[in-house]
Enzyme design. Structure first.
Site, PDB file in Angstrom:
ATOM      1  N   ARG A  68      -7.205  24.578 -29.391  1.00 17.34           N
ATOM      2  CA  ARG A  68      -6.013  23.851 -28.943  1.00 17.34           C
ATOM      3  C   ARG A  68      -4.740  24.409 -29.610  1.00 17.34           C
ATOM      4  O   ARG A  68      -3.846  23.673 -29.985  1.00 17.34           O
ATOM      5  CB  ARG A  68      -6.172  22.344 -29.215  1.00 17.34           C
ATOM      6  CG  ARG A  68      -7.207  21.698 -28.301  1.00 17.34           C
ATOM      7  CD  ARG A  68      -7.344  20.218 -28.563  1.00 17.34           C
ATOM      8  NE  ARG A  68      -7.921  19.972 -29.878  1.00 17.34           N
ATOM      9  CZ  ARG A  68      -7.794  18.837 -30.558  1.00 17.34           C
ATOM     10  NH1 ARG A  68      -7.107  17.847 -30.052  1.00 17.34           N
ATOM     11  NH2 ARG A  68      -8.353  18.705 -31.742  1.00 17.34           N
TER      12      ARG A  68
ATOM     13  N   HIS B  53       3.460   0.212 -20.172  1.00 16.93           N
ATOM     14  CA  HIS B  53       3.685   1.644 -20.389  1.00 16.93           C
ATOM     15  C   HIS B  53       4.996   1.919 -21.110  1.00 16.93           C
ATOM     16  O   HIS B  53       5.303   3.051 -21.434  1.00 16.93           O
ATOM     17  CB  HIS B  53       3.640   2.395 -19.060  1.00 16.93           C
ATOM     18  CG  HIS B  53       2.307   2.249 -18.383  1.00 16.93           C
ATOM     19  ND1 HIS B  53       2.069   1.292 -17.434  1.00 16.93           N
ATOM     20  CD2 HIS B  53       1.136   2.896 -18.571  1.00 16.93           C
ATOM     21  CE1 HIS B  53       0.801   1.378 -17.051  1.00 16.93           C
ATOM     22  NE2 HIS B  53       0.218   2.334 -17.726  1.00 16.93           N
TER      23      HIS B  53
END
Ligand code: GLN
Ligand code: ZN
Length: 814
Positions: free
Chosen positions: A23, A754
């Protein structure tokens, strides 16, 4: 007619993971965001990563000189890259572009992530995968041109490496012009073409009047033509244009219109630009490979393969994993290369190379086959959806490892197939034999088929998915729970604080004893329960502090699953997930959640809701086995959950929620496949819950509000209470459900979790009133839109307090 195509390598892949084996890109991007590194440093890391990747692919057997290696790098998302390429930036970000309309790297990320009041581009799922792309916003006046030559520079950098090392001639890959516009939403309140893929039918009726992104096709194609000229000038022999929009009929644009757009686009790109140098005139474009991953180009709606074969592109890539093996002859294909996507880019199983080879030989056969000019071997999709390398998994069982192929292994498989196709099976006899041996070993391995599990699913009958009639259940549940009207609850998780995460991490690393870990989680549960009592919520939860992830938590405890150490897959931007591997028959060796839930229940007199992840969601967020129909696997998972429900009941739990946020995500891309999918998905959910006693209240939670195609399925789930996202759409779903005859409990989310914004009491009151007016108020529950795990405590407390106050206020008026 002689075939004049420049030779495309016989072995290729449609794309490769971009995030890096460890990553690296994620870390580099995030440290740039945090201001710890400069744009130059980030670009240097990315350049190294591209070079290492290209050279590794060559080492794995892809041709260095013949466009076999795709140029599929992205800093964040390939759809956002197309936005950047075209300078198609929404007005609110216009100030971030250069004079030439280009987005500097920092601004590119701002469009993806938002800034202050400027919301980022919306994010949504890429076809039927768990990858999320950014939805372009295209209006009548959105600037569109070829403004960013990053891809050209990336090509040159690898073809003429500054370090004097191995040169790699890549095949730059882009989202195709038709797919780009079909996935865009209309800016300025016009009609979003892709609404249906995101699950909405609400917008479809409006199609036809007003602006649609596809109206800008000529502008986009003109910009792509400039891009192709620039690539040709840089010496790129091939370019790849991805047109997966051709494999779905969920975009609400009729096939004829899509076909017309494809013909126009590729007439302009392939026919009008010359692919070959003539005299002193250089080529105007590279040879074009159009790909159609994720499904079948052919459907009742129309024949996308014939459509592409009728254009002047040089190569077409088809998905042989999701799509059927096409039969021919297909007029036009005789001058083209067919890239046969025989290796699954979307799942992690080692292929049965012998069987794939037989298919490929059939396709390539002259006279009887499709009549393609040449057949090359490829992956069905980009390898973006699988981790890098099985060899990088120190903790996986050796047998299991021998059955798996991650990206690097898949490249080797493609190369083996291509070699066999050109040089005969004998040339790779030992590799074919190894593949056959692995397939046999997997089929015979203990745990893959577990007779008791199979006997149990085989014995299931219709009665196993039936509960008592709803009226009877509702009465028994009310007698037991004694809830007020408009009962309040949450969706399950409470904030996952940094402290919770670091405690869990320390325990996983072995730095914290089991006893200390349990004590820490219990303390967290106790404070969550106390908070809910203080707030006055009616149905409490334990808060899910012990769950790393709503699927992985279950996979780690069920037999038949394995989890990886380095098996990261990009989900969106810098976010990666490690999907569990569902390799064998699934069963539950011990209770999964009972201990935590029962502990929470012991702390309060209020009902505590047990929280489970449903079978469809567990499958959707795992790599699933390919040797058993999905519905059968779902039944196995469902039975494990069913036993968990029974154990929760035995521990005194009277409310159980089975989350199915992925129910709509797995909806097939072709409408004809919907009934079959909805049949098994709904059945498996019911199987997981129908063992509950009449007096046990079953909840479910679905993470979206645009029900479109699944509204019937929601009713079919037969849950006593269903919570959904609704705040952003102002409770739109409630009248829709009422119209559809839905008559059980419904919890339309009254605030959007959210965002950290705290809704006012008035705002929530208005929404609760709206809901209670649209449907029988006795059915209405009051809850947030989704779980609270990503929120902080400060805003959570305030928001929930407002929610309870609002529910009480409306309750008083009933
Ligand atoms: N129970 C889960 C939670 O609250 C549901 C999450 C989801 O719907 N994605 O976190
Ligand atoms: Zn949710």
């Amino acid at each position: 007619m002689a075939v004049t195509n420049p030779h495309l390598s016989t072995a290729t892949i449609l794309g490769y993971p971009r995030i890096g084996r460890r990553r690296e890109l994620k870390r580099a991007v995030e440290s740039f965001w945090a201001g710890r590194t400069t744009a130059d440093e980030l670009e240097a890391t990315a350049r190294d990563l591209r070079q290492t990747t290209a050279r590794r692919l060559v080492d794995l057997g892809l041709d260095a000189g013949n466009a076999a290696v795709p140029g599929s790098f992205s800093y964040y998302d390939q759809v956002l890259d197309a936005v950047a390429l075209l300078g198609a930036v929404p007005d609110r970000f216009a100030g971030l572009t250069t004079d030439g309309g280009r987005l500097p790297l920092e601004a590119y990320f701002t469009v993806a992530r938002g800034e202050g009041d400027n919301a980022p581009l919306e994010m949504t799922k890429w076809f039927d995968t768990n990858y999320h792309y950014l939805v372009p916003e295209i209006g009548p006046d959105t600037p569109i041109g070829f403004v960013d030559d990053r891809a050209v520079r990336e090509f040159t950098e690898l073809a003429h490496p500054a370090d004097g090392g191995q040169a790699v001639v890549t095949r730059p890959a882009f989202v195709g012009p038709v797919t780009f516009l079909l996935l865009s939403k209309a800016a300025d309140g016009a009609v979003p073409a892709a609404a249906a893929l995101r699950g909405s039918q609400a917008h479809s009726s409006a199609a036809g009047d007003g602006f649609r992104p596809l109206d800008r096709l000529d502008d986009v194609v003109a910009a792509y033509a400039d891009l192709l000229r620039a690539l040709a000038a840089a010496g790129a022999p091939w370019v790849q244009l991805d047109e997966p929009a051709l494999v779905t009929d969920l975009l609400d644009v009729p096939f004829d219109e899509v076909a017309d757009a494809v013909r126009r686009a590729y007439a302009a790109l392939a026919t009008e630009l010359s692919p070959a140098a003539a005299g002193d005139a250089p080529a105007q474009r590279p040879a074009i490979l159009v790909t159609a991953p994720y499904g079948d180009l052919r459907s009742e709606a129309g024949d996308g393969l014939a459509l592409l074969a009728g254009t002047d592109v040089e190569a077409i890539a088809i998905d042989l994993v999701r799509g059927a093996v096409p039969t021919g002859p297909v007029p036009g294909l005789e001058t083209k290369t067919l890239v046969a996507g025989a290796i699954d880019g979307h799942n992690i199983w080692r292929a049965d190379l012998d069987a794939r080879l037989t298919t490929l030989e059939g396709l390539a056969a002259t006279g009887t086959g499709l009549g393609a000019g040449t057949v090359a071997v490829g992956t069905s999709t980009s390898l973006l959806h699988v981790p890098h390398d099985v060899a990088d998994e120190p903790r996986l069982d050796a047998d299991l490892k021998s059955w798996l192929a991650f990206a690097d292994q898949k490249v080797a498989e493609v190369v083996t197939l291509a070699t066999a196709l050109t040089d005969g099976r004998g040339a790779v006899a030992d590799r074919l034999a190894e593949s056959t041996a692995a397939v046999r070993s997997r089929a015979a391995a203990p745990g893959v088929v577990v007779p008791v599990v199979r006997e149990r699913t085989a014995a299931l009958t219709a009665a196993d998915v039936e509960r008592a009639p709803y009226a009877e259940r509702a009465a028994a549940q009310q007698a037991r729970l004694n809830l007020p009207p408009l009962p309040t609850t949450t969706i399950g998780s409470f904030p996952q604080t940094a402290e919770i995460r670091s405690t869990r991490a320390a325990w996983v690393r072995g730095e914290l004893s089991d006893a200390d870990y349990t004590a820490a989680m219990r303390a967290e549960i106790a404070s969550t329960v106390a908070l809910q009592e203080e707030l006055g919520l009616d149905v409490l939860v334990h808060g899910e502090p012990e769950r790393n992830d709503m699927v992985q938590y279950f996979a780690e405890q069920l037999d038949g699953f394995a989890t990886t150490v380095n098996g990261w897959v990009q989900s969106y931007g810098s976010r990666c997930v490690r999907p569990p591997i569902l390799w064998g028959d699934v069963s539950r060796p011990a209770p999964l959640t009972v201990e935590w839930t029962a502990y929470a229940a012991s702390l309060t007199d209020k009902p505590v809701k047990g929280m489970l992840t449903g079978p469809v969601t567990i499958l959707a967020w795992s790599f699933v086995r390919d040797d058993l129909p999905l519905g059968d696997t779902a039944d196995q998972v469902a039975l494990a959950l069913r036993d968990e429900v029974t154990d929760l009941e035995a521990a005194g739990i009277g409310v159980v929620q089975v989350d199915e946020p992925a129910l709509r995500e797995l909806l097939p891309l072709r409408r004809s496949a919907h009934p079959g999918y909805l049949d098994w998905s709904v059945r498996s959910f019911r199987l997981s819950t129908a063992g509950a006693e009449t007096a046990t209240q079953v909840h479910t939670h679905l993470c979206y509000s645009e029900f479109g195609q699944v509204i019937g399925a929601i009713d079919g789930l037969d849950a006593d209470v269903t919570s959904v996202e609704a705040a952003r759409s102002r409770m739109e779903i409630v009248p829709e459900l009422a119209d559809a005859g839905y008559g059980r409990g419904i919890g339309p989310g009254v605030y959007d979790i959210h965002s950290p914004r705290v809704p006012s009491v008035q705002e929530v009151t208005d929404l609760v009133e709206l809901a209670a007016k649209s449907i029988d108020p006795r059915l209405v529950w009051v809850n947030p839109d989704c779980g609270l795990k990503t929120r902080a405590y400060a805003e959570t407390k305030e928001s929930l307090a407002h929610l309870v106050t609002a529910a009480k206020a409306v309750r008083a008026t009933l």
